[in-house]
Design a protein around this motif. Structure first.
Motif, PDB file in Angstrom:
ATOM      1  N   PRO A   1      10.692  53.400 -50.584  1.00 56.17           N
ATOM      2  CA  PRO A   1      11.895  53.116 -50.627  1.00 56.17           C
ATOM      3  C   PRO A   1      12.152  51.461 -50.022  1.00 56.17           C
ATOM      4  CG  PRO A   1      11.536  55.167 -49.074  1.00 56.17           C
ATOM      5  CD  PRO A   1      10.112  54.431 -49.681  1.00 56.17           C
ATOM      6  N   THR A   2      13.215  51.118 -50.455  1.00 60.96           N
ATOM      7  CA  THR A   2      13.449  49.541 -50.157  1.00 60.96           C
ATOM      8  C   THR A   2      13.599  49.567 -48.498  1.00 60.96           C
ATOM      9  OG1 THR A   2      14.947  49.726 -52.026  1.00 60.96           O
ATOM     10  CG2 THR A   2      15.312  47.660 -50.556  1.00 60.96           C
ATOM     11  N   MET A   3      14.295  50.479 -47.920  1.00 60.31           N
ATOM     12  CA  MET A   3      14.244  50.517 -46.331  1.00 60.31           C
ATOM     13  C   MET A   3      14.254  51.880 -45.675  1.00 60.31           C
ATOM     14  SD  MET A   3      18.018  49.140 -46.054  1.00 60.31           S
ATOM     15  CE  MET A   3      18.005  47.856 -47.728  1.00 60.31           C
TER      16      MET A   3
ATOM     17  N   GLN B   1      17.465  56.803 -38.436  1.00 56.30           N
ATOM     18  CA  GLN B   1      16.275  57.023 -37.359  1.00 56.30           C
ATOM     19  C   GLN B   1      14.945  57.414 -38.270  1.00 56.30           C
ATOM     20  OE1 GLN B   1      19.609  58.762 -37.077  1.00 56.30           O
ATOM     21  NE2 GLN B   1      20.138  56.797 -36.368  1.00 56.30           N
ATOM     22  N   GLY B   2      14.852  56.929 -39.131  1.00 60.55           N
ATOM     23  CA  GLY B   2      13.442  57.141 -39.857  1.00 60.55           C
ATOM     24  C   GLY B   2      13.410  58.383 -40.538  1.00 60.55           C
TER      25      GLY B   2
ATOM     26  N   HIS C   1      17.425  50.993 -52.627  1.00 60.70           N
ATOM     27  CA  HIS C   1      18.938  50.103 -52.418  1.00 60.70           C
ATOM     28  C   HIS C   1      19.223  49.327 -53.621  1.00 60.70           C
ATOM     29  CE1 HIS C   1      21.668  47.690 -50.214  1.00 60.70           C
ATOM     30  NE2 HIS C   1      21.081  46.555 -50.740  1.00 60.70           N
ATOM     31  N   ASP C   2      20.547  49.305 -53.936  1.00 56.91           N
ATOM     32  CA  ASP C   2      21.223  48.399 -55.030  1.00 56.91           C
ATOM     33  C   ASP C   2      20.413  48.378 -56.308  1.00 56.91           C
ATOM     34  OD1 ASP C   2      21.891  44.861 -55.037  1.00 56.91           O
ATOM     35  OD2 ASP C   2      22.925  46.590 -55.973  1.00 56.91           O
ATOM     36  N   LEU C   3      20.402  49.553 -56.800  1.00 56.45           N
ATOM     37  CA  LEU C   3      19.335  49.762 -58.235  1.00 56.45           C
ATOM     38  C   LEU C   3      20.113  49.527 -59.467  1.00 56.45           C
ATOM     39  CD1 LEU C   3      18.098  53.484 -57.296  1.00 56.45           C
ATOM     40  CD2 LEU C   3      16.941  50.951 -56.913  1.00 56.45           C
ATOM     41  N   ALA C   4      21.630  49.149 -59.293  1.00 55.01           N
ATOM     42  CA  ALA C   4      22.006  49.089 -60.668  1.00 55.01           C
ATOM     43  C   ALA C   4      23.018  47.846 -60.427  1.00 55.01           C
ATOM     44  CB  ALA C   4      22.822  50.244 -61.276  1.00 55.01           C
ATOM     45  N   ALA C   5      23.338  47.337 -61.909  1.00 60.14           N
ATOM     46  CA  ALA C   5      24.545  46.044 -61.895  1.00 60.14           C
ATOM     47  C   ALA C   5      25.520  46.623 -62.314  1.00 60.14           C
ATOM     48  CB  ALA C   5      23.745  45.128 -62.706  1.00 60.14           C
ATOM     49  N   LEU C   6      26.661  47.020 -61.406  1.00 59.96           N
ATOM     50  CA  LEU C   6      27.787  47.420 -61.810  1.00 59.96           C
ATOM     51  C   LEU C   6      28.631  46.285 -62.239  1.00 59.96           C
ATOM     52  CD1 LEU C   6      28.614  50.092 -59.069  1.00 59.96           C
ATOM     53  CD2 LEU C   6      27.210  50.146 -61.117  1.00 59.96           C
TER      54      LEU C   6
END
Ligand SMILES: NC(=O)N[C@@H](O)C(=O)O
Ligand code: NI
Length: 165
Positions: A28-30, A34-35, A41-46
Motif C-alpha cells: 500500500p502507499t500508506m 491505526q495500522g 492512494h490516488d490511482l487514477a487521473a480523473l
C-alpha cells in the motif's frame, strides 16, 4: 467475415496509453486507521472538463456478454474520464482504440484480473462496459455536466473479439 481481435491480459504498462489500472498491487502507499488498513492512494487521473463539470458516482448493472464478442461500435467522452470499478470479484472485457485522425484505430481487447478496475482517460475510444459474468455490477466515476460528452463510431465491418493467450 468479421476481423479478429485476440484478448490480452490487462497490465498497467499495456493500458497506459489509454488509461489507468486500479488495483491493489504491491505494498500500500500508506498504512492508515491505526495500522489496520492499507491505502492504495490516488490511482487514477480523473479529468472533468467543460461547463459545470463535476465528478459523479453511478452504479451500472449491465447484462453479461460472452466471447467471441462482436464489436460493432466504440465511443469516447471528449469532456471527461470514465472509471469502471467492479463491485464483484469478476473479470470483465475492456476494449480500447488509439485515435487515428479522429477515428478509432485498431482495437485492443483486455481481460481484467478479478478485482481490477480501470479509468479511461478523456477522449479515449472504448467499447461500452462489457461484463463477462452476472451480476455485471460496477460503480462508475465519470463526468457530470453540461454539453455533449458522447461521441460514437460504428465500424463498417465489425470485429470479432476472441479469447487470446
Ligand atoms: N453511456 C454510458 O454511460 N456508458 C458508456 O459511456 C460506457 O462506456 O459504458
Ligand atoms: Ni463510455
Amino acid at each position: 467475415m468479421a476481423r479478429g481481435i485476440l484478448t490480452e491480459p490487462l497490465t498497467r504498462d499495456a493500458f497506459a496509453p489509454f488509461g489507468d489500472v486500479i488495483e491493489t498491487s504491491g505494498d500500500p502507499t500508506m498504512i492508515i486507521n491505526q495500522g489496520k488498513c492499507g491505502r492504495y492512494h490516488d490511482l487514477a487521473a480523473l479529468d472533468m472538463a467543460g461547463a459545470n463539470a463535476r465528478a459523479g458516482i453511478s452504479l451500472f448493472l449491465s447484462e453479461k456478454r460472452t466471447l467471441p464478442y462482436l464489436l460493432e461500435m466504440v465511443e469516447r467522452h471528449p469532456l471527461g474520464s470514465q472509471a469502471f470499478l467492479p463491485m464483484t470479484q469478476a473479470a470483465f472485457l475492456v476494449i480500447v482504440c488509439p485515435d487515428d485522425n479522429g477515428k478509432p484505430g485498431h482495437p485492443r481487447a483486455f481481460i481484467t484480473e478479478p478485482g481490477q478496475g480501470i479509468n479511461l482517460h478523456r477522449n479515449i475510444w472504448h467499447g461500452v462496459l462489457t461484463p463477462l459474468s452476472d451480476p455485471g455490477l460496477f460503480s462508475v466515476v465519470d463526468r457530470i455536466g453540461d454539453g455533449d460528452n458522447l461521441e460514437e463510431f460504428r465500424f463498417e465491418e465489425p470485429y470479432e473479439v476472441v479469447r487470446g493467450s
